[in-house]
Design a protein around this motif. Structure first.
Motif, PDB file in Angstrom:
ATOM      1  N   ASN A 105       0.830  -1.208   0.000  1.00  0.00           N
ATOM      2  CA  ASN A 105       0.000   0.000   0.000  1.00  0.00           C
ATOM      3  C   ASN A 105       0.867   1.262   0.000  1.00  0.00           C
ATOM      4  OD1 ASN A 105      -0.219   1.418   2.892  1.00  0.00           O
ATOM      5  ND2 ASN A 105       0.012  -0.777   3.234  1.00  0.00           N
ATOM      6  N   SER A 106       2.063   1.193   0.609  1.00  0.00           N
ATOM      7  CA  SER A 106       2.957   2.360   0.597  1.00  0.00           C
ATOM      8  C   SER A 106       3.527   2.595  -0.799  1.00  0.00           C
ATOM      9  CB  SER A 106       4.101   2.152   1.589  1.00  0.00           C
ATOM     10  OG  SER A 106       3.610   2.008   2.910  1.00  0.00           O
ATOM     11  N   GLN A 107       3.927   1.541  -1.486  1.00  0.00           N
ATOM     12  CA  GLN A 107       4.421   1.678  -2.857  1.00  0.00           C
ATOM     13  C   GLN A 107       3.348   2.250  -3.772  1.00  0.00           C
ATOM     14  OE1 GLN A 107       7.347   1.548  -3.924  1.00  0.00           O
ATOM     15  NE2 GLN A 107       8.583   0.014  -2.869  1.00  0.00           N
ATOM     16  N   ARG A 108       2.094   1.812  -3.549  1.00  0.00           N
ATOM     17  CA  ARG A 108       1.016   2.335  -4.383  1.00  0.00           C
ATOM     18  C   ARG A 108       0.810   3.828  -4.134  1.00  0.00           C
ATOM     19  NH1 ARG A 108       2.025  -2.241  -4.892  1.00  0.00           N
ATOM     20  NH2 ARG A 108       3.548  -1.174  -6.176  1.00  0.00           N
ATOM     21  N   LEU A 109       0.983   4.294  -2.891  1.00  0.00           N
ATOM     22  CA  LEU A 109       0.839   5.723  -2.601  1.00  0.00           C
ATOM     23  C   LEU A 109       1.883   6.540  -3.366  1.00  0.00           C
ATOM     24  CD1 LEU A 109       0.149   5.677   1.254  1.00  0.00           C
ATOM     25  CD2 LEU A 109      -1.485   6.194  -0.563  1.00  0.00           C
ATOM     26  N   ARG A 110       3.105   6.026  -3.414  1.00  0.00           N
ATOM     27  CA  ARG A 110       4.157   6.720  -4.160  1.00  0.00           C
ATOM     28  C   ARG A 110       3.785   6.822  -5.644  1.00  0.00           C
ATOM     29  NH1 ARG A 110       7.853   5.461  -7.401  1.00  0.00           N
ATOM     30  NH2 ARG A 110       7.504   3.223  -7.163  1.00  0.00           N
ATOM     31  N   GLU A 111       3.281   5.722  -6.209  1.00  0.00           N
ATOM     32  CA  GLU A 111       2.885   5.710  -7.616  1.00  0.00           C
ATOM     33  C   GLU A 111       1.709   6.653  -7.873  1.00  0.00           C
ATOM     34  OE1 GLU A 111       4.109   0.983  -8.142  1.00  0.00           O
ATOM     35  OE2 GLU A 111       2.012   1.600  -8.239  1.00  0.00           O
ATOM     36  N   VAL A 112       0.741   6.642  -6.958  1.00  0.00           N
ATOM     37  CA  VAL A 112      -0.437   7.506  -7.107  1.00  0.00           C
ATOM     38  C   VAL A 112      -0.022   8.974  -7.128  1.00  0.00           C
ATOM     39  CG1 VAL A 112      -2.514   8.328  -5.895  1.00  0.00           C
ATOM     40  CG2 VAL A 112      -2.131   5.874  -6.185  1.00  0.00           C
ATOM     41  N   ALA A 113       0.918   9.354  -6.258  1.00  0.00           N
ATOM     42  CA  ALA A 113       1.384  10.744  -6.221  1.00  0.00           C
ATOM     43  C   ALA A 113       2.008  11.141  -7.554  1.00  0.00           C
ATOM     44  CB  ALA A 113       2.386  10.930  -5.083  1.00  0.00           C
ATOM     45  N   GLU A 114       2.828  10.273  -8.116  1.00  0.00           N
ATOM     46  CA  GLU A 114       3.458  10.554  -9.412  1.00  0.00           C
ATOM     47  C   GLU A 114       2.394  10.767 -10.489  1.00  0.00           C
ATOM     48  OE1 GLU A 114       6.058   7.337 -10.284  1.00  0.00           O
ATOM     49  OE2 GLU A 114       7.715   8.111  -9.089  1.00  0.00           O
ATOM     50  N   ARG A 115       1.444   9.856 -10.520  1.00  0.00           N
ATOM     51  CA  ARG A 115       0.415   9.925 -11.571  1.00  0.00           C
ATOM     52  C   ARG A 115      -0.492  11.134 -11.402  1.00  0.00           C
ATOM     53  NH1 ARG A 115      -1.429   3.581 -11.520  1.00  0.00           N
ATOM     54  NH2 ARG A 115       0.576   2.704 -12.144  1.00  0.00           N
ATOM     55  N   ALA A 116      -0.611  11.606 -10.163  1.00  0.00           N
ATOM     56  CA  ALA A 116      -1.490  12.753  -9.896  1.00  0.00           C
ATOM     57  C   ALA A 116      -0.797  14.079 -10.152  1.00  0.00           C
ATOM     58  CB  ALA A 116      -1.994  12.693  -8.456  1.00  0.00           C
ATOM     59  N   GLY A 117       0.456  14.023 -10.623  1.00  0.00           N
ATOM     60  CA  GLY A 117       1.121  15.249 -11.035  1.00  0.00           C
ATOM     61  C   GLY A 117       2.207  15.760 -10.118  1.00  0.00           C
ATOM     62  N   CYS A 118       2.583  14.987  -9.102  1.00  0.00           N
ATOM     63  CA  CYS A 118       3.659  15.430  -8.218  1.00  0.00           C
ATOM     64  C   CYS A 118       5.011  15.218  -8.920  1.00  0.00           C
ATOM     65  CB  CYS A 118       3.620  14.649  -6.908  1.00  0.00           C
ATOM     66  SG  CYS A 118       4.824  15.221  -5.719  1.00  0.00           S
ATOM     67  N   PRO A 119       5.873  16.259  -9.011  1.00  0.00           N
ATOM     68  CA  PRO A 119       7.133  16.118  -9.745  1.00  0.00           C
ATOM     69  C   PRO A 119       8.070  15.074  -9.155  1.00  0.00           C
ATOM     70  CG  PRO A 119       6.639  18.433  -9.277  1.00  0.00           C
ATOM     71  CD  PRO A 119       5.664  17.622  -8.495  1.00  0.00           C
ATOM     72  N   VAL A 120       8.102  14.963  -7.820  1.00  0.00           N
ATOM     73  CA  VAL A 120       9.003  14.023  -7.146  1.00  0.00           C
ATOM     74  C   VAL A 120       8.228  13.311  -6.052  1.00  0.00           C
ATOM     75  CG1 VAL A 120      11.098  13.778  -5.752  1.00  0.00           C
ATOM     76  CG2 VAL A 120      11.029  15.470  -7.591  1.00  0.00           C
ATOM     77  N   SER A 121       8.233  11.985  -6.088  1.00  0.00           N
ATOM     78  CA  SER A 121       7.535  11.183  -5.076  1.00  0.00           C
ATOM     79  C   SER A 121       8.497  10.113  -4.582  1.00  0.00           C
ATOM     80  CB  SER A 121       6.285  10.538  -5.684  1.00  0.00           C
ATOM     81  OG  SER A 121       5.620   9.750  -4.726  1.00  0.00           O
ATOM     82  N   ILE A 122       8.768  10.123  -3.273  1.00  0.00           N
ATOM     83  CA  ILE A 122       9.812   9.270  -2.718  1.00  0.00           C
ATOM     84  C   ILE A 122       9.284   8.501  -1.512  1.00  0.00           C
ATOM     85  CG2 ILE A 122      12.118   9.232  -1.656  1.00  0.00           C
ATOM     86  CD1 ILE A 122      12.686  11.875  -3.144  1.00  0.00           C
ATOM     87  N   LEU A 123       9.626   7.210  -1.456  1.00  0.00           N
ATOM     88  CA  LEU A 123       9.286   6.374  -0.303  1.00  0.00           C
ATOM     89  C   LEU A 123      10.458   6.381   0.667  1.00  0.00           C
ATOM     90  CD1 LEU A 123       7.209   4.233   0.850  1.00  0.00           C
ATOM     91  CD2 LEU A 123       8.615   2.521  -0.286  1.00  0.00           C
ATOM     92  N   VAL A 124      10.201   6.718   1.927  1.00  0.00           N
ATOM     93  CA  VAL A 124      11.248   6.712   2.952  1.00  0.00           C
ATOM     94  C   VAL A 124      10.739   5.948   4.166  1.00  0.00           C
ATOM     95  CG1 VAL A 124      12.328   8.870   2.226  1.00  0.00           C
ATOM     96  CG2 VAL A 124      10.493   8.933   3.920  1.00  0.00           C
ATOM     97  N   GLN A 125      11.636   5.245   4.844  1.00  0.00           N
ATOM     98  CA  GLN A 125      11.231   4.498   6.033  1.00  0.00           C
ATOM     99  C   GLN A 125      11.197   5.394   7.271  1.00  0.00           C
ATOM    100  OE1 GLN A 125      11.974   0.243   6.353  1.00  0.00           O
ATOM    101  NE2 GLN A 125      13.724   0.518   4.996  1.00  0.00           N
ATOM    102  N   ARG A 126      12.157   6.334   7.344  1.00  0.00           N
ATOM    103  CA  ARG A 126      12.181   7.276   8.463  1.00  0.00           C
ATOM    104  C   ARG A 126      13.081   8.457   8.116  1.00  0.00           C
ATOM    105  NH1 ARG A 126      14.043   4.250  13.704  1.00  0.00           N
ATOM    106  NH2 ARG A 126      13.437   6.292  14.461  1.00  0.00           N
TER     107      ARG A 126
END
Length: 330
Positions: A242-263
């Motif tokens: 679900n976290s990986q999907r959030l990163r992908e959703v942000a990219e597709r919704a027009g965010c220039p940079v979307s990054i997954l971080v643990q902390r």
């Protein structure tokens, strides 16, 4: 590791942080973590947990510190500890796992999310009614392994992509039904279902969407925030679907940079663009303390103003197993 900010005495640039809401722990994750914590409180350490209780290193490590022992298979539990509690993870397990636990007279607590259990029951119902089942999901994910493991081998066929849906060939003359992993991209799943429905008009759909409310709500919040920010940070683990999907959703919704971080220590400062507005969300297995830690890291470099963007209210909670319910009420 995060680099140390340089304190030059110059004023810090302003940064507006838009916090997606809902974010973070869902009811299923909260229930699963509670089960482990209450089991430790009631029965003492060790409490064994099969697979990561949820996909978050911080949560797993904090439970380890309290006496939880994480294993991949039940045969890792020594005979001397056979009477110790064992907890099954929130992702669900194949039927063979509780059967193995019963055969060894183990005391087990099932922390499977009730929304995952709903998909298991759907699969069993379709199977009893003689349908061939298509599971939309990601190969190798524990939830998919658990769902496919509810039925005999070959009874459930996995479809991962739109292309898979286009090339799917039924195994025989049985009517078809589809079910899904609970943590998928809503938009990707819709596209796959459209192809399946076009090819097989009589395919049976779930009575209610299998993608869980928390996954849907978190994706909708990201869609609302992503076009307004220069970058989106998703707090979550690399193996969290679900976290990986959030990163992908942000990219597709027009965010220039979307990054997954643990902390906070994982923030790739060098990869961030010049920031005026930053979006932050968290996957369903990421605790709020990690979000706060990341905001604090930005506050060392920026004059931070935090605003919440809420797109849904969540009031859902799930019952604990009976063996722990009375204890939780005390």
């Amino acid at each position: 590791m995060a680099s140390t900010p340089q304190h030059t005495g110059a004023p810090r640039p302003p940064l507006n942080v838009l916090l997606c809401a809902p974010r973070g722990f869902c009811a299923g994750v909260d229930r699963a973590v509670q089960i482990v914590e209450l089991a430790l409180e009631r029965f003492g350490a060790p409490v064994y947990v099969r697979h990561e209780i949820v996909h978050n290193k911080f949560v797993v490590e904090s439970l380890k510190a309290k006496g939880a022992v994480f294993i991949e298979e039940l045969d890792e539990i020594p005979e001397t500890d056979i009477d110790r509690p064992v907890v099954f993870s929130a992702h669900g397990v194949p039927k063979s796992v509780p059967e193995a636990a019963r055969s060894r007279a183990m005391f087990y607590l099932d922390a499977t999310c009730p929304l995952v259990s709903k998909v298991h029951k759907e699969a069993e119902l379709h199977h009893r009614r003689g349908r061939e089942i298509i599971l939309i999901g990601h190969a190798g994910h524990p939830e998919v392994i658990g769902t496919m493991g509810q039925l005999p081998e070959g009874a459930v066929r996995l479809v991962e992509t739109v292309e898979d849906a286009r090339t799917f060939v039924p195994g025989g003359e049985k009517p078809l039904a589809w079910i899904t992993q609970t943590t998928l991209s809503v938009d990707d799943t819709r596209a796959i279902v459209e192809v399946l429905t076009e090819r097989f008009p009589d395919i049976v759909a779930p009575h209610k969407d299998d993608i869980c409310y928390a996954t849907t709500n978190r994706q909708e919040a990201v869609k609302a925030v992503a076009p307004m920010v220069d970058a989106m940070l998703v707090v979550g683990a690399p193996n969290s679907s679900n976290s990986q999907r959030l990163r992908e959703v942000a990219e597709r919704a027009g965010c220039p940079v979307s990054i997954l971080v643990q902390r906070a220590s994982d923030i790739p400062w060098h990869a961030l663009p010049p920031l005026g507005r930053l979006g932050i969300t968290a996957g369903a297995s990421a605790p709020e303390v990690l979000v706060e830690e990341i905001i604090a890291a930005f506050a060392e470099r920026y004059e931070v103003k935090v605003d919440s963007v809420r797109t849904a209210e969540e009031t859902i909670s799930f019952n604990l197993p009976r063996a722990l319910r009375d204890m939780a009420a005390e």
